[in-house]
Design a protein around this motif. Sequence first.
Motif, PDB file in Angstrom:
ATOM      1  N   LYS A 132       0.827  -1.207   0.000  1.00 38.45           N
ATOM      2  CA  LYS A 132       0.000   0.000   0.000  1.00 38.45           C
ATOM      3  C   LYS A 132       0.861   1.258   0.000  1.00 38.45           C
ATOM      4  CE  LYS A 132      -4.022  -2.102   2.234  1.00 38.45           C
ATOM      5  NZ  LYS A 132      -4.871  -2.144   3.448  1.00 38.45           N
ATOM      6  N   VAL A 133       2.015   1.209   0.702  1.00 40.46           N
ATOM      7  CA  VAL A 133       2.928   2.356   0.698  1.00 40.46           C
ATOM      8  C   VAL A 133       3.381   2.647  -0.729  1.00 40.46           C
ATOM      9  CG1 VAL A 133       5.198   3.192   1.416  1.00 40.46           C
ATOM     10  CG2 VAL A 133       3.730   2.020   3.061  1.00 40.46           C
ATOM     11  N   GLY A 180       2.281   5.785  -6.347  1.00 40.71           N
ATOM     12  CA  GLY A 180       2.246   5.454  -7.766  1.00 40.71           C
ATOM     13  C   GLY A 180       3.279   4.428  -8.193  1.00 40.71           C
ATOM     14  N   GLY A 181       3.938   3.768  -7.224  1.00 43.92           N
ATOM     15  CA  GLY A 181       4.922   2.742  -7.564  1.00 43.92           C
ATOM     16  C   GLY A 181       4.251   1.490  -8.091  1.00 43.92           C
ATOM     17  N   VAL A 184       8.538  -5.514  -5.002  1.00 44.13           N
ATOM     18  CA  VAL A 184       8.673  -4.061  -5.044  1.00 44.13           C
ATOM     19  C   VAL A 184      10.157  -3.714  -4.952  1.00 44.13           C
ATOM     20  CG1 VAL A 184       8.142  -1.889  -3.891  1.00 44.13           C
ATOM     21  CG2 VAL A 184       6.422  -3.686  -3.999  1.00 44.13           C
ATOM     22  N   ILE A 185      10.618  -2.870  -5.867  1.00 47.72           N
ATOM     23  CA  ILE A 185      12.038  -2.506  -5.901  1.00 47.72           C
ATOM     24  C   ILE A 185      12.219  -1.100  -5.340  1.00 47.72           C
ATOM     25  CG2 ILE A 185      14.037  -2.084  -7.380  1.00 47.72           C
ATOM     26  CD1 ILE A 185      12.991  -4.219  -9.258  1.00 47.72           C
ATOM     27  N   ALA A 186      13.095  -0.989  -4.345  1.00 45.66           N
ATOM     28  CA  ALA A 186      13.442   0.300  -3.758  1.00 45.66           C
ATOM     29  C   ALA A 186      14.895   0.611  -4.103  1.00 45.66           C
ATOM     30  CB  ALA A 186      13.257   0.273  -2.242  1.00 45.66           C
ATOM     31  N   GLY A 226       9.328   1.419  -6.704  1.00 47.56           N
ATOM     32  CA  GLY A 226       8.450   0.913  -7.761  1.00 47.56           C
ATOM     33  C   GLY A 226       8.579   1.686  -9.052  1.00 47.56           C
ATOM     34  N   GLY A 227       9.781   2.182  -9.354  1.00 49.05           N
ATOM     35  CA  GLY A 227      10.008   2.921 -10.592  1.00 49.05           C
ATOM     36  C   GLY A 227       9.649   4.385 -10.521  1.00 49.05           C
TER      37      GLY A 227
END
Length: 592
Positions: free
Chosen positions: A78-79, A84-85, A93-95, A110-111
């Motif tokens: 949700k974060v 918009g990631g 999810v990529i950070a 998320g890009g």
Amino acid sequence: MLAEMRIQGLGVIDEATLELAAGFTVVTGETGAGKTMVVTGLHLLGGGRAEASRVRNGAERAVVEGRFQAPAGSPAAKVAEEVGGEPDDDGSVIAVRTVGADGRSRAHLGGRSVPVGVLSELAEQLLAVHGQNDQLRLLRSSEQRAVLDRFAGDEVAGPLGAYQRVRDEWLRVATELRDRTRSSRELAREAELLRHGLAEITAVDPKPGEDAELVDEARRLADADQLRESAAGAQYAVAGSPDGDPDNPGALGLIGEARRRLGASEDPKLRELEPRLVEAETLLADVGAEIASYLEHLDADPARLEQVLARQSELKMLTRKYAADVDGVIAWAENASSRLSGLDTSDEALAALAARRDELAVELAGYAEQITAARAEAALELGREVSEELTGLAMPHANVEVAVRPRPADQNEANALEVGGQLLHAGASGVDEVELRLISHPGAPALPVHKGASGGELSRVMLALEVVLSHSDPVPTLVFDEVDAGVGGRAAVEVGRRLARLARSHQVIVVTHLPQVAAFADRHLVVDKTADGILTRSGVRVLDEGQRVVELARMLAGMDSTDTGRAHAEELLAAAKADKETAVVRRGRRKG
């Protein structure tokens, strides 16, 4: 869960990829190889402070990328959605955190480019990093209270939330009462000035735009003769002589003559012009009528002029005192009325504030008592469970007490609150002080942990706390940076056993120098250092069983090149494996 982390240009690490998995992962390596850069990278992914000094010499930037498994609908997912990631193809999810050599930092999730604070929000859901700095923080009373509250869960969180809401209102009312009481004379003078100004303005009763209207009216009344002469001259020019003198026909008479001449002409082109003269004649007739009406109502009225001038004088008295124009005076009156409503310094107003303050104090004290009772109950349970863990960490005779005691306040203290007949300090987290105390052996006094525990004992106390708190901790990944410092021998084996047990419910990543701890890991990563005489580079690789033996032998006082060292390492691995298998069997029996 953290599935993978890539590091570029961070400290001595040129480029490295950490392939992580569920369970217990250990990171080892020689001193100076860059083990701590792994933890530094995790801190950066968690939104920690960026320092240019961490960027590798000669590199433009340091980059840390983490791939987190965050199921759809989870708090972490949700974060990412809120900013918009987008998840990767496999749902992860990529950070990314980038730190430039100039110290500037950027974050992506998320890009999408995001504020660093967003990574902090993500880390709160996924990652908890514990190092020796955390041990130092644990020595503070506020941190110890936070640990107890975390263990107590909703039993404390519920009344604490209500307490904080009531406390905010209580402080606001108490501050307002104190300010009004201290400055009652000044406020009374201000209120009197405001009332006087409002009385003056109310007596005059100005209307919006009235000053401009009066200026126009006064000008007309004062210049009535001149205006009459101008208007009469214009009327004569338009309509001609009022007695019908043919020598002064005016514009209307001349246009009428022109119409007759054109209308009588036999030339069609001239006759075509006549309608246009009709239009001009109509327009002039309208103008003449309006001028006549103006002259009819234009009277030299000295009495009205005197009234207008008197009204202007009243308005000027207001504009000299309160604003540049009448609209400003009206606005001042509105603001003054609003301000006056908040300046009630009467005995009734002060008594009402005092009554509200006392009412809130009673309510606040009730919540404070609930919090204290819940903390006291949780403290007994936390102390018992941590003491049990210490028994398994080679501290069989040690006990931990969690003391919850009131924090006294002075009579004149702003946050003083009467609770149960005592005057206590009402802080943001309640009226309690919490202290972790260690009884190192039977008969020994209960001392604060920073006084009663050695470095190794403090590490074990902290680990015991983490094991106990893990049952109520939603964070799936726990990272420990050499929390086993000062520990050795049998105690080190027990630390490894506890970390392996903790890995049954969490992903556990540990940076260690102890072979006894590393032997319990499900996956072993090693940080290698190479040097070409100019630059030193470090990388990270996963060890197979044979390589683990060599690395553990090296950790056993540099015995990797001897048969004895390798045999000792194999024995250590075998013992840890057997221990874990036995624990799994016992766990299965308990479930059955």
